[in-house]
Motif scaffolding. Structure first.
Motif, PDB file in Angstrom:
ATOM      1  N   SER A 272     -22.368  76.758  39.866  1.00  0.00           N
ATOM      2  CA  SER A 272     -22.686  76.869  38.497  1.00  0.00           C
ATOM      3  C   SER A 272     -22.025  75.780  37.576  1.00  0.00           C
ATOM      4  N   LEU A 273     -21.533  74.838  38.444  1.00  0.00           N
ATOM      5  CA  LEU A 273     -20.832  73.805  37.693  1.00  0.00           C
ATOM      6  C   LEU A 273     -21.707  72.615  37.290  1.00  0.00           C
ATOM      7  N   ASN A 274     -21.333  71.927  36.066  1.00  0.00           N
ATOM      8  CA  ASN A 274     -22.144  70.736  35.748  1.00  0.00           C
ATOM      9  C   ASN A 274     -21.830  69.508  36.711  1.00  0.00           C
ATOM     10  N   GLU A 275     -22.541  68.409  36.520  1.00  0.00           N
ATOM     11  CA  GLU A 275     -22.057  67.197  37.587  1.00  0.00           C
ATOM     12  C   GLU A 275     -20.621  66.703  37.429  1.00  0.00           C
ATOM     13  N   GLU A 276     -20.199  66.776  36.307  1.00  0.00           N
ATOM     14  CA  GLU A 276     -18.788  66.217  36.124  1.00  0.00           C
ATOM     15  C   GLU A 276     -17.634  67.282  36.783  1.00  0.00           C
ATOM     16  N   GLN A 277     -17.973  68.329  36.467  1.00  0.00           N
ATOM     17  CA  GLN A 277     -17.123  69.380  36.909  1.00  0.00           C
ATOM     18  C   GLN A 277     -17.239  69.443  38.536  1.00  0.00           C
ATOM     19  N   LYS A 278     -18.498  69.111  38.958  1.00  0.00           N
ATOM     20  CA  LYS A 278     -18.538  69.129  40.515  1.00  0.00           C
ATOM     21  C   LYS A 278     -17.703  67.966  41.331  1.00  0.00           C
ATOM     22  N   ILE A 279     -17.940  66.810  40.444  1.00  0.00           N
ATOM     23  CA  ILE A 279     -16.994  65.590  41.129  1.00  0.00           C
ATOM     24  C   ILE A 279     -15.492  65.948  41.005  1.00  0.00           C
ATOM     25  N   THR A 280     -15.218  66.645  39.901  1.00  0.00           N
ATOM     26  CA  THR A 280     -13.851  66.841  39.790  1.00  0.00           C
ATOM     27  C   THR A 280     -13.436  67.970  40.892  1.00  0.00           C
ATOM     28  N   PHE A 281     -14.254  68.889  41.115  1.00  0.00           N
ATOM     29  CA  PHE A 281     -13.843  70.005  42.022  1.00  0.00           C
ATOM     30  C   PHE A 281     -14.205  69.172  43.526  1.00  0.00           C
ATOM     31  N   ALA A 282     -14.859  68.272  43.826  1.00  0.00           N
ATOM     32  CA  ALA A 282     -14.845  67.702  45.207  1.00  0.00           C
ATOM     33  C   ALA A 282     -13.775  66.986  45.383  1.00  0.00           C
ATOM     34  N   LYS A 283     -13.185  66.192  44.554  1.00  0.00           N
ATOM     35  CA  LYS A 283     -11.972  65.472  44.460  1.00  0.00           C
ATOM     36  C   LYS A 283     -10.695  66.300  44.731  1.00  0.00           C
ATOM     37  N   TRP A 284     -10.666  67.378  44.009  1.00  0.00           N
ATOM     38  CA  TRP A 284      -9.597  68.484  44.109  1.00  0.00           C
ATOM     39  C   TRP A 284      -9.584  68.994  45.388  1.00  0.00           C
ATOM     40  N   HIS A 285     -10.741  69.511  45.803  1.00  0.00           N
ATOM     41  CA  HIS A 285     -10.946  70.161  47.127  1.00  0.00           C
ATOM     42  C   HIS A 285     -10.725  69.255  48.377  1.00  0.00           C
ATOM     43  N   TYR A 286     -10.838  68.153  48.336  1.00  0.00           N
ATOM     44  CA  TYR A 286     -10.565  67.164  49.419  1.00  0.00           C
ATOM     45  C   TYR A 286      -9.083  66.833  49.530  1.00  0.00           C
ATOM     46  N   LEU A 287      -8.420  66.580  48.514  1.00  0.00           N
ATOM     47  CA  LEU A 287      -7.214  66.412  48.241  1.00  0.00           C
ATOM     48  C   LEU A 287      -6.097  67.723  48.841  1.00  0.00           C
ATOM     49  N   HIS A 288      -6.743  68.856  48.265  1.00  0.00           N
ATOM     50  CA  HIS A 288      -5.726  69.909  48.429  1.00  0.00           C
ATOM     51  C   HIS A 288      -6.134  70.819  49.794  1.00  0.00           C
ATOM     52  N   HIS A 289      -7.440  70.794  50.435  1.00  0.00           N
ATOM     53  CA  HIS A 289      -7.813  71.456  51.360  1.00  0.00           C
ATOM     54  C   HIS A 289      -8.341  70.742  52.511  1.00  0.00           C
ATOM     55  N   GLY A 290      -9.644  69.829  52.048  1.00  0.00           N
ATOM     56  CA  GLY A 290     -10.315  69.095  52.969  1.00  0.00           C
ATOM     57  C   GLY A 290      -9.576  67.903  53.986  1.00  0.00           C
ATOM     58  N   LYS A 291      -8.771  67.439  53.431  1.00  0.00           N
ATOM     59  CA  LYS A 291      -8.028  66.418  53.980  1.00  0.00           C
ATOM     60  C   LYS A 291      -7.127  67.042  55.093  1.00  0.00           C
ATOM     61  N   GLU A 292      -6.294  68.109  54.920  1.00  0.00           N
ATOM     62  CA  GLU A 292      -5.551  68.846  55.652  1.00  0.00           C
ATOM     63  C   GLU A 292      -6.351  69.635  56.798  1.00  0.00           C
ATOM     64  N   GLU A 293      -7.639  69.982  56.164  1.00  0.00           N
ATOM     65  CA  GLU A 293      -8.491  70.696  57.273  1.00  0.00           C
ATOM     66  C   GLU A 293      -9.344  69.576  58.157  1.00  0.00           C
ATOM     67  N   LYS A 294      -8.952  68.617  57.881  1.00  0.00           N
ATOM     68  CA  LYS A 294      -9.684  67.226  58.522  1.00  0.00           C
ATOM     69  C   LYS A 294     -11.228  67.381  58.282  1.00  0.00           C
ATOM     70  N   ARG A 295     -11.752  67.804  57.448  1.00  0.00           N
ATOM     71  CA  ARG A 295     -13.047  68.022  57.103  1.00  0.00           C
ATOM     72  C   ARG A 295     -13.775  66.564  56.675  1.00  0.00           C
ATOM     73  N   PRO A 296     -14.748  65.944  57.493  1.00  0.00           N
ATOM     74  CA  PRO A 296     -15.500  64.580  57.208  1.00  0.00           C
ATOM     75  C   PRO A 296     -15.832  64.822  55.880  1.00  0.00           C
ATOM     76  N   TYR A 297     -15.997  63.657  55.440  1.00  0.00           N
ATOM     77  CA  TYR A 297     -16.255  63.352  54.045  1.00  0.00           C
ATOM     78  C   TYR A 297     -17.806  62.543  53.682  1.00  0.00           C
ATOM     79  N   HIS A 298     -18.182  62.202  54.861  1.00  0.00           N
ATOM     80  CA  HIS A 298     -19.327  61.211  54.791  1.00  0.00           C
ATOM     81  C   HIS A 298     -20.180  61.417  56.050  1.00  0.00           C
TER      82      HIS A 298
END
Length: 98
Positions: free
Chosen positions: A72-98
């Motif tokens: 339900s987010l607009n594109e700008e909000q999605k970008i912000t969320f993706a950055k936030w998620h990666y920095l707060h969760h994805g990096k620690e969870e070792k989620r690939p990002y590409h």
């Protein structure tokens, strides 16, 4: 410290500053970080902390849970969320990002 990046990383700060002008947003961001953000260990430098080849759209596209979260987010909000998620969760969870 980049006030715009700091606010952009957090939806609660975006809501708090929605009606403020740019000068007020800068003042608020600095105040918030000093009085709350630092203690909460909030990041304020997402751009330098993200991998140089990080693509928010690709990152979201890789994970069904992120797609649901951002539906339900607009594109700008999605970008912000993706950055936030990666920095707060994805990096620690070792989620690939590409």
């Amino acid at each position: 410290f980049d006030p715009a990046v700091y606010i952009g990383l957090y939806e609660d700060l975006q809501r708090e500053t929605k009606s403020l002008n740019e000068e007020q947003k800068i003042t608020f961001a600095k105040w918030h970080y000093l009085h709350h953000g630092k203690e909460e260990k909030r990041r304020y430098h997402a751009v330098s902390a993200l991998p140089t080849d990080f693509d928010p759209a690709v990152y979201i596209g890789l994970y069904e849970d992120l797609q649901r979260e951002t539906k339900s987010l607009n594109e700008e909000q999605k970008i912000t969320f993706a950055k936030w998620h990666y920095l707060h969760h994805g990096k620690e969870e070792k989620r690939p990002y590409h």
